[in-house]
Design a protein around this motif. Structure first.
Motif, PDB file in Angstrom:
ATOM      1  N   CYS A 308      -1.420  11.055   9.169  1.00  0.00           N
ATOM      2  CA  CYS A 308      -1.134  10.483   7.611  1.00  0.00           C
ATOM      3  C   CYS A 308       0.040   9.714   7.882  1.00  0.00           C
ATOM      4  N   ILE A 309       1.048   9.866   8.363  1.00  0.00           N
ATOM      5  CA  ILE A 309       2.251   9.142   8.628  1.00  0.00           C
ATOM      6  C   ILE A 309       1.970   7.644   8.898  1.00  0.00           C
ATOM      7  N   GLN A 310       1.038   7.611   9.959  1.00  0.00           N
ATOM      8  CA  GLN A 310       0.460   6.280  10.727  1.00  0.00           C
ATOM      9  C   GLN A 310      -0.250   5.452   9.536  1.00  0.00           C
ATOM     10  N   LEU A 311      -1.177   6.318   9.073  1.00  0.00           N
ATOM     11  CA  LEU A 311      -2.094   5.714   8.036  1.00  0.00           C
ATOM     12  C   LEU A 311      -1.431   5.284   6.918  1.00  0.00           C
ATOM     13  N   CYS A 312      -0.475   5.876   6.218  1.00  0.00           N
ATOM     14  CA  CYS A 312       0.479   5.686   5.263  1.00  0.00           C
ATOM     15  C   CYS A 312       1.027   4.441   5.288  1.00  0.00           C
ATOM     16  N   SER A 313       1.750   4.382   6.596  1.00  0.00           N
ATOM     17  CA  SER A 313       2.570   3.158   6.691  1.00  0.00           C
ATOM     18  C   SER A 313       1.730   1.949   6.911  1.00  0.00           C
ATOM     19  N   ASN A 320       1.018  -3.764   0.312  1.00  0.00           N
ATOM     20  CA  ASN A 320       2.468  -3.971  -0.160  1.00  0.00           C
ATOM     21  C   ASN A 320       2.568  -3.177  -1.176  1.00  0.00           C
ATOM     22  N   SER A 321       2.146  -1.989  -1.189  1.00  0.00           N
ATOM     23  CA  SER A 321       2.269  -1.037  -2.471  1.00  0.00           C
ATOM     24  C   SER A 321       3.464   0.185  -2.114  1.00  0.00           C
ATOM     25  N   ALA A 322       4.073   0.775  -2.968  1.00  0.00           N
ATOM     26  CA  ALA A 322       4.769   1.719  -2.876  1.00  0.00           C
ATOM     27  C   ALA A 322       4.398   3.023  -3.656  1.00  0.00           C
ATOM     28  N   GLU A 323       3.274   3.290  -3.694  1.00  0.00           N
ATOM     29  CA  GLU A 323       2.838   4.278  -4.413  1.00  0.00           C
ATOM     30  C   GLU A 323       3.601   5.710  -3.816  1.00  0.00           C
ATOM     31  N   LYS A 324       4.099   6.561  -4.677  1.00  0.00           N
ATOM     32  CA  LYS A 324       4.560   7.890  -4.406  1.00  0.00           C
ATOM     33  C   LYS A 324       3.576   8.711  -3.588  1.00  0.00           C
ATOM     34  N   GLN A 325       2.211   8.704  -4.300  1.00  0.00           N
ATOM     35  CA  GLN A 325       1.285   9.462  -3.543  1.00  0.00           C
ATOM     36  C   GLN A 325       1.107   9.438  -2.072  1.00  0.00           C
ATOM     37  N   PHE A 326       1.242   8.113  -1.529  1.00  0.00           N
ATOM     38  CA  PHE A 326       1.189   8.028  -0.184  1.00  0.00           C
ATOM     39  C   PHE A 326       2.484   7.571   0.454  1.00  0.00           C
ATOM     40  N   ASP A 327       3.561   8.306   0.135  1.00  0.00           N
ATOM     41  CA  ASP A 327       4.795   8.058   0.632  1.00  0.00           C
ATOM     42  C   ASP A 327       5.025   8.693   1.957  1.00  0.00           C
ATOM     43  N   PRO A 328       5.174   7.785   3.077  1.00  0.00           N
ATOM     44  CA  PRO A 328       5.134   8.211   4.514  1.00  0.00           C
ATOM     45  C   PRO A 328       6.089   9.640   4.562  1.00  0.00           C
ATOM     46  N   GLU A 329       7.069   9.590   4.050  1.00  0.00           N
ATOM     47  CA  GLU A 329       8.301  10.581   4.016  1.00  0.00           C
ATOM     48  C   GLU A 329       7.616  11.806   3.751  1.00  0.00           C
ATOM     49  N   ASN A 330       6.735  11.998   2.765  1.00  0.00           N
ATOM     50  CA  ASN A 330       6.124  13.382   2.238  1.00  0.00           C
ATOM     51  C   ASN A 330       5.413  13.894   3.700  1.00  0.00           C
ATOM     52  N   GLU A 394     -10.285   8.026   3.810  1.00  0.00           N
ATOM     53  CA  GLU A 394     -10.289   6.913   3.876  1.00  0.00           C
ATOM     54  C   GLU A 394      -9.904   6.161   5.391  1.00  0.00           C
ATOM     55  N   GLY A 395      -8.953   6.953   6.085  1.00  0.00           N
ATOM     56  CA  GLY A 395      -8.822   6.230   7.244  1.00  0.00           C
ATOM     57  C   GLY A 395      -9.667   6.620   8.395  1.00  0.00           C
ATOM     58  N   ASN A 396     -10.400   7.821   8.172  1.00  0.00           N
ATOM     59  CA  ASN A 396     -11.404   8.049   9.307  1.00  0.00           C
ATOM     60  C   ASN A 396     -12.586   7.572   8.984  1.00  0.00           C
ATOM     61  N   SER A 397     -13.104   7.372   7.876  1.00  0.00           N
ATOM     62  CA  SER A 397     -14.281   6.868   7.409  1.00  0.00           C
ATOM     63  C   SER A 397     -14.579   5.204   7.562  1.00  0.00           C
ATOM     64  N   GLY A 398     -13.230   4.536   7.206  1.00  0.00           N
ATOM     65  CA  GLY A 398     -13.619   2.971   7.273  1.00  0.00           C
ATOM     66  C   GLY A 398     -14.350   2.708   5.934  1.00  0.00           C
ATOM     67  N   GLU A 399     -14.877   1.560   6.213  1.00  0.00           N
ATOM     68  CA  GLU A 399     -15.437   0.866   4.868  1.00  0.00           C
ATOM     69  C   GLU A 399     -16.877   0.757   5.340  1.00  0.00           C
ATOM     70  N   THR A 400     -17.358   1.196   6.563  1.00  0.00           N
ATOM     71  CA  THR A 400     -18.666   1.001   6.819  1.00  0.00           C
ATOM     72  C   THR A 400     -19.318   2.509   6.981  1.00  0.00           C
ATOM     73  N   LYS A 401     -20.656   2.640   6.831  1.00  0.00           N
ATOM     74  CA  LYS A 401     -21.435   3.782   7.148  1.00  0.00           C
ATOM     75  C   LYS A 401     -21.293   4.079   8.566  1.00  0.00           C
ATOM     76  N   ALA A 402     -21.152   3.179   9.611  1.00  0.00           N
ATOM     77  CA  ALA A 402     -20.854   3.276  10.966  1.00  0.00           C
ATOM     78  C   ALA A 402     -19.637   4.314  11.125  1.00  0.00           C
ATOM     79  N   GLY A 403     -18.483   4.031  10.158  1.00  0.00           N
ATOM     80  CA  GLY A 403     -17.344   4.856  10.491  1.00  0.00           C
ATOM     81  C   GLY A 403     -17.567   6.038  10.315  1.00  0.00           C
ATOM     82  N   VAL A 404     -18.456   6.440   9.361  1.00  0.00           N
ATOM     83  CA  VAL A 404     -18.574   7.840   9.227  1.00  0.00           C
ATOM     84  C   VAL A 404     -19.250   8.629  10.213  1.00  0.00           C
ATOM     85  N   LYS A 405     -20.048   7.919  10.888  1.00  0.00           N
ATOM     86  CA  LYS A 405     -20.776   8.251  12.097  1.00  0.00           C
ATOM     87  C   LYS A 405     -19.734   8.694  12.937  1.00  0.00           C
TER      88      LYS A 405
END
Length: 559
Positions: A308-313, A320-330, A394-405
């Motif tokens: 999660c730290i890596q995905l968030c970074s 270029n977002s600073a959403e608190k929901q995806f703060d790597p510090e958390n 999001e990080g493990n599924s990707g944007e395609t159906k193949a990502g789910v597989k």
């Protein structure tokens, strides 16, 4: 040595000489118009057959429980028609409030106002909140399938739904191949991105098929609809469950807090809960309120936190977002806490591997407070874990159906969330007195979900609940009207009521439909040719024994 014991029902009164007569098979259900109607406690109950006295008594107790808003313990032997009695009496009571949703016909209306057809269509949108919902639970889907089959034999046609898992219902070509949380996460991601064509057409299909659920159906029927028409069976069942007269579901969907949390839209207030085959309900309740945390799973959670730290970074650098929901510090804080928990579990001194390390249940608060995990900080941890689940999807599924597989992560972090929910339930600690804190060690080779630990001692932190009533109390907090527990074997009723920590003013221990003067019991030691009918392990597989037993049965029933 054992002989053949025979219990044979025959018509009363008993004849002086007793020819063994096979029981008469029950007749086929008569047409709906010809079904007997029984007036019980002011309610007209349609029943498919001529009811036995014990069935009338059983339906009387069901109606007493529903009318008075009391809980009930109802024991009735197998073969006395519990399921049919439950369905007919409960649905007849429901009809006293008004017609079934969507104008389903049939059933016994007993004294309540029933809107006309024109009123019905206009009122259906609000009926789901004003009329009590019947939630019928059994242990397995196969048992629920039998219940729905019994419903088809009645004249009642309530608006219904049946809940199942994605594993049973998913028809997506890739997600259906996944299992467990991996399947759930893959489904969530595709639905969120509107990449699942089956989910995308559910709303339109429901609008164009408003009568869906007015005729009894099973999970297999929904899957067939999905495969032939396209809509997702899983989300059809969830949509249907928001506005029904009766909902069928397995136990764990109701008792497990995580599963129950996912059932959005169900009107629990004033609902009726029926637990059929409830003879092992207390153990299921205790298990639902307990947890076992394996160190191998905890290691997987640490790995996910790092991911999660890596995905968030990465997400922040691209968007270029600073959403608190995806703060790597958390997620860094979450990872540090999990590592500290793993270390602390490993440092506990276990004197006896057989007995493990045991403390009173309240010790868990002292244990966690040293890691700064308290009732207050747990809320922030739960929020972080929830956002981590979204990030992993999001990080493990990707944007395609193949990502789910290719997805392999099963979000073990959610087990930490469930654990925190159980420990800090309601923000208090009173429930801890019913628990035991236990850590045991195993030197056996174990395999975690994403890491393998070989040749290394594995520990398990357990918090075991010894009060099944804690799970049942949750239903009272939701405002349910009545809880009915029924089975062929519930006795002793006082002991069961005490274990579940609920009041059960309505109780019944029903006799069997066959009275004593209709049963002859005898021992048949030998068959027609004089060969012993010895069914001990040593002789039961011999040809002579099987032939002699077959001759006895064949001659008696004229096969």
């Amino acid at each position: 040595k054992s002989s053949l014991l025979v219990l044979v029902p025959f018509p009363s009164p008993s004849p002086a000489s007793f020819p063994i007569v096979p029981p008469t098979p029950p007749p086929s259900p008569p047409p709906a118009a010809a079904m007997p109607v029984y007036r019980i406690r002011g309610v007209d109950v349609d029943f498919p057959y001529d009811a036995y006295d014990c069935q009338i008594t059983y339906m009387d107790r069901v109606l007493q429980s529903l009318q008075q808003g009391n809980n009930a313990l109802l024991e009735s032997p197998t073969g006395t028609g519990k399921t049919l009695c439950l369905l007919c009496s409960a649905l007849a009571w429901r009809r006293t409030f008004g017609e079934f949703l969507r104008g389903g016909g049939g059933g016994g209306g007993g004294g309540g106002s029933q809107p006309s057809g024109s009123q019905q269509s206009g009122a259906s949108a609000t009926q789901s909140s004003s009329y009590p919902v019947i939630i019928y639970a059994s242990r397995t889907h196969s048992q629920l399938r039998q219940v729905i089959k019994e419903l088809k034999a009645t004249s009642y046609r309530p608006k219904m739904a049946v809940l199942g898992s994605r594993e049973q219902m998913c028809i997506h070509e890739e997600v259906s191949k996944l299992r467990g949380k991996a399947q759930n996460n893959g489904c969530h991601y595709l639905c969120k991105k509107r990449l699942c064509r089956h989910n995308n057409i559910v709303t339109d299909y429901m609008k164009n098929n408003t009568e869906l659920g007015s005729e009894p159906f099973d999970i297999e029927d929904l899957v067939n609809i999905g495969r032939t028409k396209g809509p997702c069976p899983y989300y059809i069942s969830r949509e249907l469950s928001k506005s029904v007269d009766i909902l069928f579901a397995p136990y764990n969907y109701l008792i497990d807090p995580g599963n129950r949390r996912s059932l959005t839209g169900i009107s629990w207030n004033n609902a009726v809960l029926i637990f059929d085959e409830a003879h092992n309900l207390e153990s299921i309740c205790a298990d639902a309120a307990s947890f076992d945390l394996l160190t191998s799973n905890l290691t997987s959670c640490i790995t996910e936190a790092q991911e999660c730290i890596q995905l968030c970074s990465f997400k922040r650098s691209i968007e270029n977002s600073a959403e608190k929901q995806f703060d790597p510090e958390n997620y860094a804080i979450l990872k540090a806490l999990l590592m500290a928990l793993e270390k602390k579990i490993g440092e506990l001194v276990i004197d006896s591997k057989e007995l493990g390390y045991t403390k009173p249940g309240s010790y868990i608060y002292e244990f966690l407070s040293e890691l700064n995990i308290t009732s207050e900080t747990s809320k922030k941890l739960i929020e972080t874990i929830d956002s981590a689940s979204l990030l992993l999807e999001e990080g493990n599924s990707g944007e395609t159906k193949a990502g789910v597989k290719a997805k392999s992560t099963v979000s073990r972090l959610e087990t930490i969330r469930d654990m925190l929910d159980i420990i800090f339930k309601g923000g208090g600690q009173n429930h801890a007195k019913y628990y035991s804190f236990h850590v045991n060690e195993s030197s056996r080779q174990t395999s975690g979900d994403s890491l393998q630990v070989f040749g290394k001692a594995s520990r398990t932190l357990s918090w075991w609940c010894f009060n099944p009533g804690l799970a049942m109390e949750e239903f009272l907090k939701l405002g349910v009207r009545s809880i009915i527990l029924t089975s062929g074997t519930l006795s002793p009723l006082d002991s069961l009521a005490m274990e579940l920590n609920l009041e059960f003013p309505v109780r019944l221990e029903n006799p069997h439909v066959i009275s004593q003067d209709q049963i002859w019991v005898g021992v048949v030691p030998v068959g027609p040719s004089g060969h012993p009918l010895n069914s001990s392990y040593r002789t039961r597989e011999t040809v002579k024994y099987k032939q002699e037993l077959g001759t006895v049965i064949g001659r008696q029933f004229k096969v």
